[in-house]
Structures are given as structure tokens and as C-alpha cells.
Write a protein that holds these residues in place. Structure first.
Motif, mmCIF file in Angstrom:
data_model
loop_
_atom_site.group_PDB
_atom_site.id
_atom_site.type_symbol
_atom_site.label_atom_id
_atom_site.label_comp_id
_atom_site.label_asym_id
_atom_site.label_seq_id
_atom_site.Cartn_x
_atom_site.Cartn_y
_atom_site.Cartn_z
ATOM 1 N N ASN A 97 19.089 -15.864 52.525
ATOM 2 C CA ASN A 97 17.681 -14.924 52.568
ATOM 3 C C ASN A 97 16.555 -15.494 51.902
ATOM 4 O O ASN A 97 16.690 -15.609 50.550
ATOM 5 C CB ASN A 97 18.243 -13.521 52.169
ATOM 6 C CG ASN A 97 16.965 -12.819 52.493
ATOM 7 O OD1 ASN A 97 15.987 -12.911 52.774
ATOM 8 N ND2 ASN A 97 17.317 -11.335 52.366
ATOM 9 N N PRO A 98 15.552 -15.838 52.307
ATOM 10 C CA PRO A 98 14.367 -16.376 51.721
ATOM 11 C C PRO A 98 13.860 -15.620 50.567
ATOM 12 O O PRO A 98 13.330 -15.960 49.560
ATOM 13 C CB PRO A 98 13.094 -16.620 52.704
ATOM 14 C CG PRO A 98 13.899 -15.944 53.908
ATOM 15 C CD PRO A 98 15.114 -15.919 53.740
ATOM 16 N N ILE A 108 15.265 -28.756 48.466
ATOM 17 C CA ILE A 108 16.540 -28.076 48.174
ATOM 18 C C ILE A 108 16.357 -26.645 48.823
ATOM 19 O O ILE A 108 17.269 -26.169 49.512
ATOM 20 C CB ILE A 108 16.643 -27.774 46.543
ATOM 21 C CG1 ILE A 108 16.953 -29.059 46.049
ATOM 22 C CG2 ILE A 108 17.707 -26.821 46.101
ATOM 23 C CD1 ILE A 108 16.921 -29.262 44.393
ATOM 24 N N ILE A 109 15.240 -26.068 48.770
ATOM 25 C CA ILE A 109 14.968 -24.797 49.296
ATOM 26 C C ILE A 109 15.161 -24.650 50.639
ATOM 27 O O ILE A 109 15.748 -23.971 51.353
ATOM 28 C CB ILE A 109 13.512 -24.291 48.937
ATOM 29 C CG1 ILE A 109 13.201 -24.021 47.649
ATOM 30 C CG2 ILE A 109 13.169 -23.003 49.813
ATOM 31 C CD1 ILE A 109 11.878 -23.655 46.946
ATOM 32 N N GLY A 110 14.548 -25.784 51.496
ATOM 33 C CA GLY A 110 14.988 -25.935 52.876
ATOM 34 C C GLY A 110 16.349 -25.952 53.317
ATOM 35 O O GLY A 110 16.818 -25.288 54.327
ATOM 36 N N ARG A 163 1.487 -24.292 50.927
ATOM 37 C CA ARG A 163 2.445 -24.941 51.790
ATOM 38 C C ARG A 163 3.972 -24.399 51.870
ATOM 39 O O ARG A 163 4.670 -23.889 52.971
ATOM 40 C CB ARG A 163 2.360 -26.560 51.377
ATOM 41 C CG ARG A 163 1.242 -27.032 51.718
ATOM 42 C CD ARG A 163 1.361 -28.561 51.758
ATOM 43 N NE ARG A 163 1.540 -28.854 50.033
ATOM 44 C CZ ARG A 163 0.243 -29.312 49.457
ATOM 45 N NH1 ARG A 163 -0.704 -29.402 50.229
ATOM 46 N NH2 ARG A 163 0.361 -29.601 47.972
ATOM 47 N N LEU A 164 4.203 -23.656 50.728
ATOM 48 C CA LEU A 164 5.538 -23.177 50.783
ATOM 49 C C LEU A 164 5.753 -21.998 51.421
ATOM 50 O O LEU A 164 6.683 -21.810 52.214
ATOM 51 C CB LEU A 164 5.793 -22.793 49.102
ATOM 52 C CG LEU A 164 6.054 -23.955 48.224
ATOM 53 C CD1 LEU A 164 6.080 -23.590 46.775
ATOM 54 C CD2 LEU A 164 7.694 -24.394 48.625
ATOM 55 N N PRO A 186 8.517 -18.941 55.383
ATOM 56 C CA PRO A 186 8.137 -17.404 55.434
ATOM 57 C C PRO A 186 9.059 -16.680 54.736
ATOM 58 O O PRO A 186 10.395 -16.811 55.060
ATOM 59 C CB PRO A 186 7.991 -17.107 56.940
ATOM 60 C CG PRO A 186 7.757 -18.721 57.546
ATOM 61 C CD PRO A 186 8.626 -19.468 56.629
ATOM 62 N N GLY A 187 8.794 -15.625 53.968
ATOM 63 C CA GLY A 187 9.441 -14.734 53.225
ATOM 64 C C GLY A 187 9.623 -15.213 52.037
ATOM 65 O O GLY A 187 10.618 -14.471 51.300
ATOM 66 N N LEU A 188 9.526 -16.368 51.490
ATOM 67 C CA LEU A 188 9.958 -16.911 50.103
ATOM 68 C C LEU A 188 9.055 -16.093 49.127
ATOM 69 O O LEU A 188 7.855 -15.858 49.380
ATOM 70 C CB LEU A 188 9.610 -18.374 50.050
ATOM 71 C CG LEU A 188 10.044 -19.132 49.024
ATOM 72 C CD1 LEU A 188 11.561 -19.320 49.446
ATOM 73 C CD2 LEU A 188 9.533 -20.668 49.215
#
Length: 271
Positions: A27-28, A17-19, A43-44, A49-51
């Protein structure tokens, strides 16, 4: 989406879902994930990046407008406990199997609950999810949930929460039935002298094409099957063998067994 989206759990379905959301331009920094398992946090952060990834829940999560519950069902109580009193104002989307909406209301304090039963093809954007919404969920809430899940595939709303047990049995568990058949087809290919790689490619491509044809056609699966089944031909021989072994009835019993187990799990987690 002006307010942050908080994911409780950062496993495969959350990552899918995030991807999709990030590919759609979100915006992450507006995506927060609570993931206690350090290797998965790493891994996330590497994949997205930016999550904003957290090892544990914190008070800032109260800012989230949407909370996605994506932990294993048996861990839900433990994951929800530190968030008690923080999330009453949020819309909640659960992708956990077996946790009924009454339990979600009790743990979150919110009546704005949507339950989703996705399946593993969501990982490549080819999934389908059954959705159920409690009465407090508005049309705008439904649209937001659909927007969040759209990158993972299709959505179907059901009117009764109990219908999610049927969705679980049919499409939630369904990819495993499909792969079970592909295993058998691949084994038959080897028996006939083809390589395992050839058998796998032929079986998977055939199933993919048949599914695409079924989705593109307005005709029933029965009609589509009969069009390939000439009397006395090779397909007729195969279908006759399947019918003699009562494979159709066995598949129906299998799906009903999955539905019964989904109902049992809901009872177990509600207790």
C-alpha cells in the motif's frame, strides 16, 4: 509489512526500491519519503500516487519499522540530525556509499543496521547488491531487507563490512566499466563503416547475450572465452591484441583503484 517504511531521500535508488515494493502490492500509504527537493517530491507523487511524501522529517517517522537511508553520503549528517532520538527501535537499511555502520549507529541510536551496495541496473530490476549486517540484525531482519530489495535484483551477503569496498569496486562501479567498453566497441563499429546506432545495438545485444550465457553456464569465463577463440581466427586476433596491450591487467588495476577509493571515502565520512 505492518509498520510503515520510511525513506530518507527520494532519488533514483529510492525510487527503484519504492516502485518495486508498490508493484509487489505494498500500500503506497505505508511508504513515507522525506525529500526536501520540491521537484523531486512532485515526481514521486506523480509516479507513485498515494505515497506519503514529506518536505522535512517529523515526529511521526518514529512509527517506521524500517528506515531506508538513500541520501547522498555528504548529506547524511544533515539528514540524520532532526531524527535523533526517534528511530532507535527501527531496522535501518543504508544504500549510501562510504557511510560505515559505526557512523550509522552513532547517528540513529540503533544497532540493527544493514548496509547495501546496489548498482544502477536496479533501476530496471536487474541489479545486484552486496549486503552487510551488524551482529544485532536478526534472521528475520535479513529476510525483510531481502524482501525490500528483491524487486531491484539479486542480493549477496558478505561477512565483513570491509568487503563492501570490494563490492563497490566490482559491481557498484561495474556498470560504468561495461559502458566504457561499449563506447569503444561502438566507436570501432563506426570506424568499420557501420552507423553509430547499428554499432550500439550490436555491442549492447552482444554483451547482454554473453552475460546471460555466463550466468546460465557452470563453466568459467575462461572456458567460455576459449570456446569462441579458434586459433588463427578473428576472435584470436582480437584477444591477442588485448593481451598485447595488457588490457586484463589494466582492468584489474582499475577495479583495485576503485576499491582503494571506496576505502578512502569511508575514512573521510567517518572523520
Amino acid at each position: 509489512m505492518s509498520s510503515p517504511i520510511a525513506f530518507i531521500g527520494g532519488g533514483n535508488m529510492a525510487s527503484a526500491i519504492i516502485g518495486g515494493l508498490l508493484r509487489a502490492g505494498l500500500n503506497p500509504a505505508r511508504v513515507w519519503v522525506v525529500e526536501p527537493y520540491e521537484p523531486q517530491r512532485a515526481r514521486l507523487q506523480a509516479d507513485f500516487p498515494g505515497l506519503h511524501v514529506l518536505a522535512a522529517a517529523e515526529a511521526s517517522l518514529a512509527e517506521a519499522g524500517l528506515v531506508v537511508w538513500a541520501v547522498k553520503p555528504q548529506l547524511f549528517g544533515e539528514a540524520a540530525a532532526p531524527l535523533a532520538g526517534l528511530l532507535q527501535g527501527a531496522l535501518h537499511l543504508s544504500v549510501m556509499a562510504g557511510i560505515r555502520s559505526d557512523t550509522l549507529v552513532a547517528k540513529t541510536g540503533s544497532e540493527r543496521i544493514v548496509r547495501a551496495m546496489p548498482n544502477t541496473p536496479a533501476l530496471i530490476g536487474k541489479g545486484i547488491a552486496g549486503l552487510f549486517a551488524r551482529a544485532a540484525v536478526s534472521a528475520g531482519d535479513r529476510a525483510r531487507v531481502e524482501q525490500v530489495l528483491a524487486p531491484t535484483g539479486r542480493c549477496i551477503w558478505v561477512d565483513a563490512e570491509a568487503d563492501l569496498d570490494a563490492v563497490t569496486a566490482l559491481s557498484g562501479s561495474g556498470p560504468a566499466y561495461f559502458f566504457y567498453v561499449v563506447e569503444a566497441m561502438t566507436a570501432a563499429a563506426v570506424d568499420m563503416g557501420l552507423s553509430e546506432a547499428q554499432g550500439r545495438e550490436l555491442a549492447l545485444a552482444t554483451c547482454r547475450g554473453a552475460a546471460a550465457l555466463g550466468l546460465a553456464s557452470s563453466e568459467s569465463p575462461t572456458v567460455l572465452r576459449e570456446r569462441v577463440t579458434s586459433k588463427g581466427g578473428t576472435t584470436h586476433a582480437a584477444i591477442s591484441s588485448l593481451q598485447a596491450d595488457q588490457v586484463g591487467a589494466a582492468v584489474q588495476r582499475a577495479v583495485l583503484a576503485a576499491q582503494a577509493r571506496a576505502r578512502e571515502l569511508g575514512d573521510e565520512f567517518a572523520s
